[in-house]
Design an enzyme around this catalytic site. Sequence first.
Site, short mmCIF file in Angstrom:
data_model
loop_
_atom_site.label_atom_id
_atom_site.label_comp_id
_atom_site.label_asym_id
_atom_site.label_seq_id
_atom_site.Cartn_x
_atom_site.Cartn_y
_atom_site.Cartn_z
N GLU B 51 -24.64 -43.96 24.73
CA GLU B 51 -23.31 -43.44 24.36
C GLU B 51 -22.72 -42.51 25.43
O GLU B 51 -21.53 -42.22 25.41
CB GLU B 51 -23.37 -42.72 23.01
CG GLU B 51 -24.22 -41.46 23.03
CD GLU B 51 -24.52 -40.93 21.63
OE1 GLU B 51 -24.29 -41.65 20.66
OE2 GLU B 51 -25.01 -39.80 21.55
N SER B 52 -23.54 -42.07 26.37
CA SER B 52 -23.03 -41.24 27.46
C SER B 52 -22.14 -42.03 28.41
O SER B 52 -21.54 -41.46 29.31
CB SER B 52 -24.21 -40.65 28.24
OG SER B 52 -25.09 -41.68 28.66
#
Lengths: 269, 248
Positions: B51-52
Amino acid sequence: MARIVSLADGIAELVHDGDEVALEGFTHLIPVAAGQEIIRQGRRDLTLVRMTPDIVYDQLIGAGCARKLVFSWGGNPGVGSLHRFRDAVTHAWPVPLELVEHSHAGMANRYVAGASGLPFAILRGYAGTDLPTVTETIKFVTCPFTGERLAAVPALNPDVTVIHAQRADRAGNVQLWGITGMQKEAVLAAKRSLVTVEEVVDELTPVPGGVVLPGWAVTAVAPAPRGAHPSYAHGFYERDNDYYKQWDAISKDRDAFTGWLGDLVGSAR
Amino acid sequence: MTDHTPDEMMSIAAARALRDGQTCFVGIGLPSTAANLARRGHAPDLVLIYESGCLGAKPDRLPLSIGDGVLAETADAVIGVAEVFNYWLQPGRIDVGFLSAAQLDRFGNINTTVIGDYTDPKVRLPGAGGAPEIAASCREVFIIVRQTPRAFVEKVDFVTSVGHGSGPGDRARLGLRGAGPTLVITDLGILRPDPETFELTLTSVHPGVTLEQVRAATGWDLKVAPELEHTAAPTEPELAALRALKAA
Protein backbone atom coordinates in the site's frame (compact mmCIF):
# COMPACT_ATOMS: atom_id res chain seq x y z
CA MET A 1 9.21 31.47 -4.35
CA ALA A 2 9.57 29.53 -1.14
CA ARG A 3 11.78 31.24 1.41
CA ILE A 4 14.73 29.35 2.86
CA VAL A 5 14.49 29.57 6.66
CA SER A 6 15.89 27.81 9.70
CA LEU A 7 13.80 24.97 11.09
CA ALA A 8 13.17 26.85 14.35
CA ASP A 9 12.06 29.99 12.50
CA GLY A 10 9.90 27.98 10.09
CA ILE A 11 8.01 26.23 12.89
CA ALA A 12 7.70 29.50 14.88
CA GLU A 13 6.22 31.32 11.91
CA LEU A 14 4.03 28.63 10.35
CA VAL A 15 2.74 26.37 13.16
CA HIS A 16 0.44 28.02 15.71
CA ASP A 17 -1.41 26.80 18.79
CA GLY A 18 -4.76 25.33 17.75
CA ASP A 19 -3.76 24.71 14.13
CA GLU A 20 -4.67 21.70 12.06
CA VAL A 21 -1.23 20.31 11.18
CA ALA A 22 -0.36 17.47 8.81
CA LEU A 23 3.15 16.04 9.08
CA GLU A 24 2.96 13.54 6.24
CA GLY A 25 5.24 10.70 5.24
CA PHE A 26 4.45 7.08 4.49
CA THR A 27 7.20 5.20 6.39
CA HIS A 28 9.77 7.04 4.27
CA LEU A 29 10.78 10.74 4.63
CA ILE A 30 8.88 11.31 7.87
CA PRO A 31 9.42 14.90 9.10
CA VAL A 32 10.67 13.86 12.54
CA ALA A 33 13.00 16.84 13.16
CA ALA A 34 10.13 19.23 12.42
CA GLY A 35 7.78 17.33 14.75
CA GLN A 36 10.35 17.44 17.55
CA GLU A 37 10.83 21.18 16.99
CA ILE A 38 7.06 21.60 17.45
CA ILE A 39 7.46 19.82 20.82
CA ARG A 40 10.42 22.05 21.77
CA GLN A 41 8.43 25.18 20.99
CA GLY A 42 5.58 23.90 23.17
CA ARG A 43 2.65 24.07 20.74
CA ARG A 44 -0.71 23.15 22.23
CA ASP A 45 -4.22 22.13 21.11
CA LEU A 46 -3.09 20.95 17.69
CA THR A 47 -5.28 18.82 15.46
CA LEU A 48 -2.71 16.40 14.10
CA VAL A 49 -3.43 14.82 10.73
CA ARG A 50 -1.61 11.86 9.25
CA MET A 51 -2.45 8.60 7.53
CA THR A 52 0.12 6.61 9.50
CA PRO A 53 0.94 8.31 12.81
CA ASP A 54 4.05 6.61 14.14
CA ILE A 55 6.85 7.46 16.56
CA VAL A 56 6.97 11.24 16.08
CA TYR A 57 3.19 11.45 16.57
CA ASP A 58 3.54 9.30 19.68
CA GLN A 59 6.08 11.88 20.89
CA LEU A 60 3.84 14.86 20.04
CA ILE A 61 0.86 13.20 21.74
CA GLY A 62 2.87 12.24 24.83
CA ALA A 63 4.22 15.80 25.06
CA GLY A 64 0.64 17.11 25.20
CA CYS A 65 0.76 19.05 21.91
CA ALA A 66 -2.40 17.53 20.43
CA ARG A 67 -6.06 17.53 21.31
CA LYS A 68 -7.24 15.68 18.23
CA LEU A 69 -5.86 13.10 15.81
CA VAL A 70 -7.16 12.52 12.28
CA PHE A 71 -5.68 9.25 11.01
CA SER A 72 -6.08 5.82 9.46
CA TRP A 73 -3.41 3.60 11.08
CA GLY A 74 -1.53 4.38 14.28
CA GLY A 75 1.29 2.04 15.20
CA ASN A 76 5.01 1.46 15.46
CA PRO A 77 5.59 -0.20 12.07
CA GLY A 78 7.09 -3.65 12.39
CA VAL A 79 7.25 -3.35 16.20
CA GLY A 80 3.78 -2.95 17.67
CA SER A 81 1.74 -0.29 19.43
CA LEU A 82 2.19 3.40 20.10
CA HIS A 83 2.01 3.48 23.88
CA ARG A 84 1.70 7.26 24.29
CA PHE A 85 -1.18 7.22 21.78
CA ARG A 86 -2.84 4.35 23.65
CA ASP A 87 -2.32 6.06 27.01
CA ALA A 88 -3.92 9.26 25.68
CA VAL A 89 -6.91 7.38 24.24
CA THR A 90 -7.54 5.07 27.18
CA HIS A 91 -6.39 7.28 30.13
CA ALA A 92 -6.43 10.85 28.74
CA TRP A 93 -2.74 11.19 29.67
CA PRO A 94 -1.33 13.84 29.56
CA VAL A 95 -4.48 15.33 27.96
CA PRO A 96 -7.55 13.77 26.29
CA LEU A 97 -7.19 12.94 22.62
CA GLU A 98 -10.16 13.07 20.30
CA LEU A 99 -10.00 10.62 17.38
CA VAL A 100 -11.25 11.03 13.82
CA GLU A 101 -10.67 7.69 12.25
CA HIS A 102 -10.66 6.72 8.56
CA SER A 103 -9.23 4.06 6.27
CA HIS A 104 -6.14 4.74 4.14
CA ALA A 105 -8.30 5.01 1.02
CA GLY A 106 -10.54 7.52 2.78
CA MET A 107 -7.65 9.64 4.05
CA ALA A 108 -5.89 9.56 0.66
CA ASN A 109 -9.07 10.75 -1.03
CA ARG A 110 -9.57 13.47 1.56
CA TYR A 111 -6.14 14.86 0.61
CA VAL A 112 -6.91 14.50 -3.10
CA ALA A 113 -10.10 16.53 -2.65
CA GLY A 114 -8.18 19.13 -0.64
CA ALA A 115 -5.47 19.41 -3.28
CA SER A 116 -8.12 19.59 -6.03
CA GLY A 117 -10.07 22.42 -4.44
CA LEU A 118 -13.16 20.21 -4.12
CA PRO A 119 -15.37 19.99 -1.03
CA PHE A 120 -15.38 16.19 -0.89
CA ALA A 121 -14.20 13.00 -2.55
CA ILE A 122 -16.02 9.79 -3.37
CA LEU A 123 -14.77 6.25 -3.14
CA ARG A 124 -15.99 2.68 -2.92
CA GLY A 125 -15.29 2.29 0.74
CA TYR A 126 -16.46 1.78 4.32
CA ALA A 127 -19.66 -0.08 3.32
CA GLY A 128 -20.68 -2.47 6.09
CA THR A 129 -17.90 -1.43 8.46
CA ASP A 130 -18.47 0.23 11.84
CA LEU A 131 -16.31 3.23 10.88
CA PRO A 132 -19.25 5.39 9.67
CA THR A 133 -20.93 4.86 13.06
CA VAL A 134 -18.02 6.47 14.92
CA THR A 135 -16.66 8.94 12.35
CA GLU A 136 -18.91 11.84 11.34
CA THR A 137 -16.81 12.63 8.27
CA ILE A 138 -17.95 9.47 6.48
CA LYS A 139 -21.25 9.73 4.61
CA PHE A 140 -22.82 7.96 1.64
CA VAL A 141 -24.07 9.49 -1.59
CA THR A 142 -25.85 8.14 -4.64
CA CYS A 143 -24.14 8.44 -8.00
CA PRO A 144 -26.35 10.68 -10.20
CA PHE A 145 -25.43 8.64 -13.29
CA THR A 146 -25.52 5.01 -12.17
CA GLY A 147 -27.39 5.08 -8.87
CA GLU A 148 -24.50 3.35 -7.12
CA ARG A 149 -24.11 4.08 -3.42
CA LEU A 150 -20.65 5.47 -2.73
CA ALA A 151 -18.79 6.76 0.32
CA ALA A 152 -18.14 10.50 0.54
CA VAL A 153 -15.42 12.08 2.66
CA PRO A 154 -14.76 15.80 3.09
CA ALA A 155 -11.61 17.51 1.83
CA LEU A 156 -8.68 17.89 4.17
CA ASN A 157 -7.24 21.41 4.08
CA PRO A 158 -4.74 21.62 6.94
CA ASP A 159 -3.66 25.04 8.19
CA VAL A 160 -0.15 23.81 7.60
CA THR A 161 1.45 20.73 6.07
CA VAL A 162 5.00 19.79 6.96
CA ILE A 163 6.96 17.25 4.90
CA HIS A 164 10.57 16.17 4.54
CA ALA A 165 12.27 15.86 1.13
CA GLN A 166 15.69 14.93 -0.15
CA ARG A 167 16.56 18.35 -1.51
CA ALA A 168 15.58 21.80 -2.70
CA ASP A 169 17.27 24.41 -4.85
CA ARG A 170 17.88 27.99 -3.74
CA ALA A 171 14.58 29.11 -5.25
CA GLY A 172 12.77 26.65 -3.00
CA ASN A 173 11.84 24.11 -5.67
CA VAL A 174 11.55 20.80 -3.81
CA GLN A 175 12.47 17.33 -5.04
CA LEU A 176 11.62 14.01 -3.42
CA TRP A 177 11.77 10.43 -4.65
CA GLY A 178 11.35 6.81 -3.57
CA ILE A 179 8.07 6.20 -1.71
CA THR A 180 6.36 9.59 -1.84
CA GLY A 181 3.08 8.64 -0.15
CA MET A 182 0.61 11.54 -0.05
CA GLN A 183 3.11 14.36 0.44
CA LYS A 184 2.38 16.19 -2.81
CA GLU A 185 -1.37 16.21 -2.17
CA ALA A 186 -0.91 17.13 1.50
CA VAL A 187 1.19 20.19 0.56
CA LEU A 188 -1.20 21.29 -2.19
CA ALA A 189 -4.19 20.84 0.14
CA ALA A 190 -2.73 23.03 2.89
CA LYS A 191 -3.05 26.76 3.48
CA ARG A 192 0.70 26.95 4.35
CA SER A 193 3.55 24.50 3.96
CA LEU A 194 7.01 23.88 5.32
CA VAL A 195 9.40 21.45 3.67
CA THR A 196 12.50 20.30 5.53
CA VAL A 197 15.26 18.98 3.28
CA GLU A 198 18.45 16.98 3.54
CA GLU A 199 20.29 19.60 1.49
CA VAL A 200 19.90 22.80 -0.48
CA VAL A 201 21.64 22.58 -3.86
CA ASP A 202 22.35 24.95 -6.76
CA GLU A 203 20.52 22.84 -9.30
CA LEU A 204 18.05 19.94 -9.10
CA THR A 205 19.07 17.06 -11.37
CA PRO A 206 16.23 14.79 -12.52
CA VAL A 207 15.67 11.53 -10.62
CA PRO A 208 13.53 8.63 -11.95
CA GLY A 209 10.12 8.64 -10.34
CA GLY A 210 10.87 11.91 -8.62
CA VAL A 211 8.22 14.41 -7.53
CA VAL A 212 8.95 18.11 -7.89
CA LEU A 213 6.98 20.70 -5.96
CA PRO A 214 7.58 24.12 -7.55
CA GLY A 215 8.84 26.77 -5.15
CA TRP A 216 5.76 28.90 -5.77
CA ALA A 217 3.58 26.11 -4.31
CA VAL A 218 5.57 25.92 -1.05
CA THR A 219 5.68 28.53 1.73
CA ALA A 220 9.10 27.81 3.21
CA VAL A 221 12.00 25.38 3.01
CA ALA A 222 14.24 24.58 5.98
CA PRO A 223 17.48 22.60 5.80
CA ALA A 224 17.37 19.70 8.26
CA PRO A 225 20.04 17.08 7.51
CA ARG A 226 18.96 13.65 8.83
CA GLY A 227 15.62 15.31 9.52
CA ALA A 228 13.72 12.10 8.77
CA HIS A 229 15.69 9.95 11.22
CA PRO A 230 14.77 7.30 12.49
CA SER A 231 12.81 6.84 9.25
CA TYR A 232 14.90 6.98 6.12
CA ALA A 233 15.71 9.24 3.20
CA HIS A 234 16.12 7.25 0.00
CA GLY A 235 19.65 7.88 -1.34
CA PHE A 236 20.84 9.47 1.92
CA TYR A 237 20.44 7.06 4.86
CA GLU A 238 18.67 3.86 5.87
CA ARG A 239 15.85 3.31 8.30
CA ASP A 240 17.13 3.01 11.90
CA ASN A 241 15.12 -0.07 12.85
CA ASP A 242 16.79 -0.27 16.27
CA TYR A 243 15.40 3.15 17.22
CA TYR A 244 11.86 1.92 16.43
CA LYS A 245 12.45 -1.12 18.63
CA GLN A 246 13.98 0.96 21.45
CA TRP A 247 11.08 3.43 21.32
CA ASP A 248 8.76 0.65 22.46
CA ALA A 249 10.39 0.53 25.91
CA ILE A 250 10.65 4.32 26.27
CA SER A 251 7.05 4.97 25.29
CA LYS A 252 5.65 2.12 27.39
CA ASP A 253 6.56 3.85 30.63
CA ARG A 254 5.41 7.38 31.56
CA ASP A 255 8.55 8.08 33.58
CA ALA A 256 10.89 6.86 30.87
CA PHE A 257 8.99 8.97 28.37
CA THR A 258 9.07 12.04 30.61
CA GLY A 259 12.83 11.64 30.96
CA TRP A 260 13.19 11.36 27.19
CA LEU A 261 11.03 14.46 26.73
CA GLY A 262 13.14 16.48 29.18
CA ASP A 263 16.27 15.58 27.23
CA LEU A 264 14.63 16.59 23.95
CA VAL A 265 13.32 19.92 25.17
CA GLY A 266 16.64 20.74 26.83
CA SER A 267 18.56 20.08 23.63
CA ALA A 268 18.91 22.33 20.62
CA ARG A 269 18.68 20.54 17.30
CA MET B 1 7.66 -35.53 9.58
CA THR B 2 9.81 -32.42 9.53
CA ASP B 3 10.57 -30.63 12.77
CA HIS B 4 8.77 -27.29 12.57
CA THR B 5 6.91 -24.74 14.70
CA PRO B 6 3.16 -23.99 14.39
CA ASP B 7 4.05 -20.53 13.03
CA GLU B 8 6.22 -22.09 10.34
CA MET B 9 3.38 -24.43 9.35
CA MET B 10 1.04 -21.43 9.17
CA SER B 11 3.35 -19.40 6.93
CA ILE B 12 4.01 -22.36 4.64
CA ALA B 13 0.32 -23.31 4.35
CA ALA B 14 -0.48 -19.69 3.54
CA ALA B 15 2.27 -19.44 0.93
CA ARG B 16 0.97 -22.59 -0.78
CA ALA B 17 -2.43 -20.96 -1.28
CA LEU B 18 -1.01 -18.26 -3.57
CA ARG B 19 -0.79 -19.16 -7.26
CA ASP B 20 1.96 -18.14 -9.65
CA GLY B 21 1.11 -15.10 -11.74
CA GLN B 22 -1.53 -13.77 -9.35
CA THR B 23 -1.52 -10.21 -8.09
CA CYS B 24 -1.52 -9.97 -4.29
CA PHE B 25 -2.13 -6.93 -2.07
CA VAL B 26 0.12 -7.69 0.87
CA GLY B 27 -0.42 -6.63 4.46
CA ILE B 28 2.66 -6.33 6.69
CA GLY B 29 3.65 -9.05 9.14
CA LEU B 30 2.37 -12.59 8.66
CA PRO B 31 0.85 -11.93 5.19
CA SER B 32 4.12 -10.43 3.94
CA THR B 33 6.11 -13.44 5.17
CA ALA B 34 3.77 -15.86 3.39
CA ALA B 35 3.63 -13.88 0.14
CA ASN B 36 7.39 -13.50 -0.03
CA LEU B 37 7.85 -17.20 0.69
CA ALA B 38 5.48 -18.06 -2.17
CA ARG B 39 7.37 -15.78 -4.55
CA ARG B 40 10.66 -17.44 -3.61
CA GLY B 41 9.24 -20.90 -4.11
CA HIS B 42 6.45 -22.11 -6.35
CA ALA B 43 5.20 -18.69 -7.47
CA PRO B 44 8.14 -16.65 -8.83
CA ASP B 45 5.79 -14.47 -10.89
CA LEU B 46 3.51 -13.58 -7.99
CA VAL B 47 3.04 -9.81 -8.13
CA LEU B 48 3.41 -8.24 -4.69
CA ILE B 49 1.62 -4.94 -4.16
CA TYR B 50 2.26 -2.90 -1.02
CA GLU B 51 0.00 0.00 0.00
CA SER B 52 3.02 2.31 0.23
CA GLY B 53 2.86 2.49 -3.56
CA CYS B 54 5.19 -0.35 -4.53
CA LEU B 55 3.78 -2.41 -7.42
CA GLY B 56 5.61 -5.63 -8.19
CA ALA B 57 8.08 -5.43 -5.30
CA LYS B 58 10.73 -8.17 -5.25
CA PRO B 59 12.45 -7.81 -1.87
CA ASP B 60 15.37 -10.13 -1.12
CA ARG B 61 14.65 -9.89 2.61
CA LEU B 62 11.48 -9.45 4.64
CA PRO B 63 10.53 -5.79 4.96
CA LEU B 64 9.98 -4.61 8.55
CA SER B 65 7.36 -2.11 7.40
CA ILE B 66 5.16 -1.69 4.32
CA GLY B 67 7.37 1.20 3.22
CA ASP B 68 10.89 -0.20 3.48
CA GLY B 69 13.39 1.03 0.93
CA VAL B 70 13.94 -2.47 -0.42
CA LEU B 71 10.34 -2.49 -1.69
CA ALA B 72 10.76 0.73 -3.67
CA GLU B 73 14.17 -0.31 -5.01
CA THR B 74 12.86 -3.59 -6.42
CA ALA B 75 9.38 -2.54 -7.56
CA ASP B 76 8.21 -2.38 -11.18
CA ALA B 77 6.62 0.96 -10.34
CA VAL B 78 6.50 3.24 -7.31
CA ILE B 79 3.34 5.36 -7.23
CA GLY B 80 1.46 7.59 -4.81
CA VAL B 81 -0.80 6.12 -2.16
CA ALA B 82 -4.02 7.59 -3.62
CA GLU B 83 -3.14 5.92 -6.91
CA VAL B 84 -2.70 2.50 -5.27
CA PHE B 85 -6.15 2.63 -3.78
CA ASN B 86 -8.00 4.49 -6.55
CA TYR B 87 -6.47 3.15 -9.75
CA TRP B 88 -5.28 -0.31 -8.76
CA LEU B 89 -7.38 -1.64 -5.88
CA GLN B 90 -10.78 0.01 -6.35
CA PRO B 91 -11.46 -1.11 -9.96
CA GLY B 92 -10.91 -4.77 -9.00
CA ARG B 93 -7.54 -5.35 -10.64
CA ILE B 94 -6.07 -7.32 -7.73
CA ASP B 95 -6.62 -11.05 -7.28
CA VAL B 96 -5.88 -11.65 -3.62
CA GLY B 97 -5.95 -9.36 -0.61
CA PHE B 98 -3.80 -10.89 2.12
CA LEU B 99 -4.73 -9.65 5.60
CA SER B 100 -4.32 -10.39 9.27
CA ALA B 101 -6.61 -9.60 12.19
CA ALA B 102 -6.65 -8.90 15.91
CA GLN B 103 -10.15 -10.38 16.12
CA LEU B 104 -11.97 -12.49 13.55
CA ASP B 105 -15.55 -13.71 13.80
CA ARG B 106 -17.42 -16.72 12.41
CA PHE B 107 -18.28 -14.83 9.24
CA GLY B 108 -14.72 -13.65 8.63
CA ASN B 109 -15.29 -10.06 9.69
CA ILE B 110 -12.07 -8.41 10.89
CA ASN B 111 -11.39 -6.11 13.84
CA THR B 112 -8.15 -4.14 14.07
CA THR B 113 -9.64 -1.06 15.77
CA VAL B 114 -10.50 -1.62 19.45
CA ILE B 115 -11.06 -4.38 21.97
CA GLY B 116 -14.07 -3.42 24.06
CA ASP B 117 -16.25 -0.38 23.62
CA TYR B 118 -15.12 2.15 21.02
CA THR B 119 -15.49 5.18 23.30
CA ASP B 120 -13.92 3.47 26.31
CA PRO B 121 -11.74 0.71 24.87
CA LYS B 122 -9.95 -1.98 26.84
CA VAL B 123 -7.26 -2.03 24.16
CA ARG B 124 -6.76 0.55 21.47
CA LEU B 125 -5.46 -1.18 18.30
CA PRO B 126 -3.77 0.55 15.32
CA GLY B 127 -6.94 0.97 13.27
CA ALA B 128 -8.03 0.28 9.72
CA GLY B 129 -5.08 1.10 7.48
CA GLY B 130 -5.82 -0.15 4.00
CA ALA B 131 -7.79 -3.20 5.10
CA PRO B 132 -11.46 -2.12 4.68
CA GLU B 133 -11.08 -1.44 0.98
CA ILE B 134 -8.70 -4.37 0.42
CA ALA B 135 -11.34 -6.63 1.95
CA ALA B 136 -14.03 -5.00 -0.20
CA SER B 137 -12.36 -4.84 -3.61
CA CYS B 138 -9.85 -7.66 -4.09
CA ARG B 139 -11.27 -10.61 -6.01
CA GLU B 140 -10.82 -12.74 -2.89
CA VAL B 141 -9.30 -12.36 0.56
CA PHE B 142 -6.98 -14.66 2.49
CA ILE B 143 -6.61 -14.11 6.22
CA ILE B 144 -3.65 -15.36 8.23
CA VAL B 145 -3.97 -15.21 12.00
CA ARG B 146 -2.95 -17.23 15.05
CA GLN B 147 -5.94 -19.14 16.41
CA THR B 148 -6.83 -18.34 20.03
CA PRO B 149 -10.16 -17.89 21.82
CA ARG B 150 -9.36 -14.17 22.20
CA ALA B 151 -8.83 -13.73 18.46
CA PHE B 152 -11.55 -16.11 17.18
CA VAL B 153 -14.69 -14.58 18.61
CA GLU B 154 -18.40 -15.13 18.05
CA LYS B 155 -18.78 -11.46 17.12
CA VAL B 156 -16.03 -8.87 16.65
CA ASP B 157 -16.11 -5.84 18.97
CA PHE B 158 -15.78 -3.55 15.94
CA VAL B 159 -16.15 -4.32 12.23
CA THR B 160 -13.06 -2.72 10.71
CA SER B 161 -13.22 -4.78 7.51
CA VAL B 162 -16.18 -6.75 6.24
CA GLY B 163 -15.90 -10.48 5.62
CA HIS B 164 -19.28 -12.08 4.98
CA GLY B 165 -21.20 -9.66 7.21
CA SER B 166 -23.91 -11.65 8.96
CA GLY B 167 -24.19 -14.34 6.31
CA PRO B 168 -25.40 -15.11 2.78
CA GLY B 169 -26.17 -12.16 0.54
CA ASP B 170 -24.65 -9.51 2.79
CA ARG B 171 -21.72 -8.64 0.55
CA ALA B 172 -23.95 -8.17 -2.49
CA ARG B 173 -26.37 -6.04 -0.46
CA LEU B 174 -23.48 -3.82 0.64
CA GLY B 175 -22.22 -3.46 -2.93
CA LEU B 176 -18.91 -5.20 -2.16
CA ARG B 177 -17.56 -6.49 -5.44
CA GLY B 178 -14.97 -9.05 -4.38
CA ALA B 179 -15.81 -12.53 -3.07
CA GLY B 180 -14.53 -11.71 0.44
CA PRO B 181 -12.62 -14.16 2.62
CA THR B 182 -12.26 -17.55 0.93
CA LEU B 183 -9.50 -18.90 3.12
CA VAL B 184 -8.34 -18.47 6.72
CA ILE B 185 -4.96 -19.96 7.58
CA THR B 186 -4.02 -20.34 11.24
CA ASP B 187 -1.29 -22.04 13.24
CA LEU B 188 -3.69 -24.93 13.86
CA GLY B 189 -5.48 -25.46 10.57
CA ILE B 190 -7.36 -24.03 7.62
CA LEU B 191 -10.91 -22.67 7.60
CA ARG B 192 -13.13 -21.84 4.64
CA PRO B 193 -16.58 -20.30 4.49
CA ASP B 194 -19.35 -22.88 4.14
CA PRO B 195 -20.70 -22.52 0.57
CA GLU B 196 -24.27 -22.08 1.86
CA THR B 197 -24.09 -20.46 5.27
CA PHE B 198 -20.77 -18.60 4.74
CA GLU B 199 -19.78 -19.56 8.27
CA LEU B 200 -16.06 -20.27 8.69
CA THR B 201 -15.67 -24.05 8.82
CA LEU B 202 -12.60 -26.07 9.64
CA THR B 203 -11.50 -27.87 6.47
CA SER B 204 -7.97 -28.95 7.37
CA VAL B 205 -5.91 -29.52 10.49
CA HIS B 206 -2.17 -29.16 10.57
CA PRO B 207 0.09 -32.12 11.48
CA GLY B 208 0.08 -33.00 15.17
CA VAL B 209 -2.96 -30.83 15.92
CA THR B 210 -6.13 -32.41 17.34
CA LEU B 211 -9.67 -31.36 16.59
CA GLU B 212 -10.13 -30.68 20.31
CA GLN B 213 -7.25 -28.23 20.26
CA VAL B 214 -8.80 -26.32 17.39
CA ARG B 215 -12.22 -26.23 19.06
CA ALA B 216 -10.65 -25.00 22.31
CA ALA B 217 -8.94 -22.20 20.41
CA THR B 218 -12.19 -21.05 18.80
CA GLY B 219 -14.63 -18.73 20.56
CA TRP B 220 -17.67 -20.14 18.80
CA ASP B 221 -19.13 -23.60 18.23
CA LEU B 222 -16.81 -24.51 15.36
CA LYS B 223 -18.26 -26.42 12.43
CA VAL B 224 -16.05 -29.06 10.87
CA ALA B 225 -16.17 -30.06 7.21
CA PRO B 226 -17.49 -33.59 6.60
CA GLU B 227 -14.25 -34.53 4.84
CA LEU B 228 -11.69 -33.00 7.16
CA GLU B 229 -8.29 -32.89 5.52
CA HIS B 230 -4.85 -33.08 7.06
CA THR B 231 -2.45 -30.36 5.94
CA ALA B 232 0.69 -31.78 4.38
CA ALA B 233 3.66 -31.20 6.66
CA PRO B 234 6.25 -28.67 5.50
CA THR B 235 8.81 -30.16 3.15
CA GLU B 236 12.51 -29.67 3.80
CA PRO B 237 12.83 -27.19 0.89
CA GLU B 238 9.82 -25.20 2.14
CA LEU B 239 11.27 -24.98 5.65
CA ALA B 240 14.72 -24.11 4.36
CA ALA B 241 13.28 -21.33 2.19
CA LEU B 242 11.24 -19.90 5.08
CA ARG B 243 14.17 -19.96 7.48
CA ALA B 244 16.48 -18.36 4.92
CA LEU B 245 13.92 -15.63 4.29
CA LYS B 246 13.54 -14.88 8.00
CA ALA B 247 17.32 -14.88 8.52
CA ALA B 248 18.05 -12.58 5.56
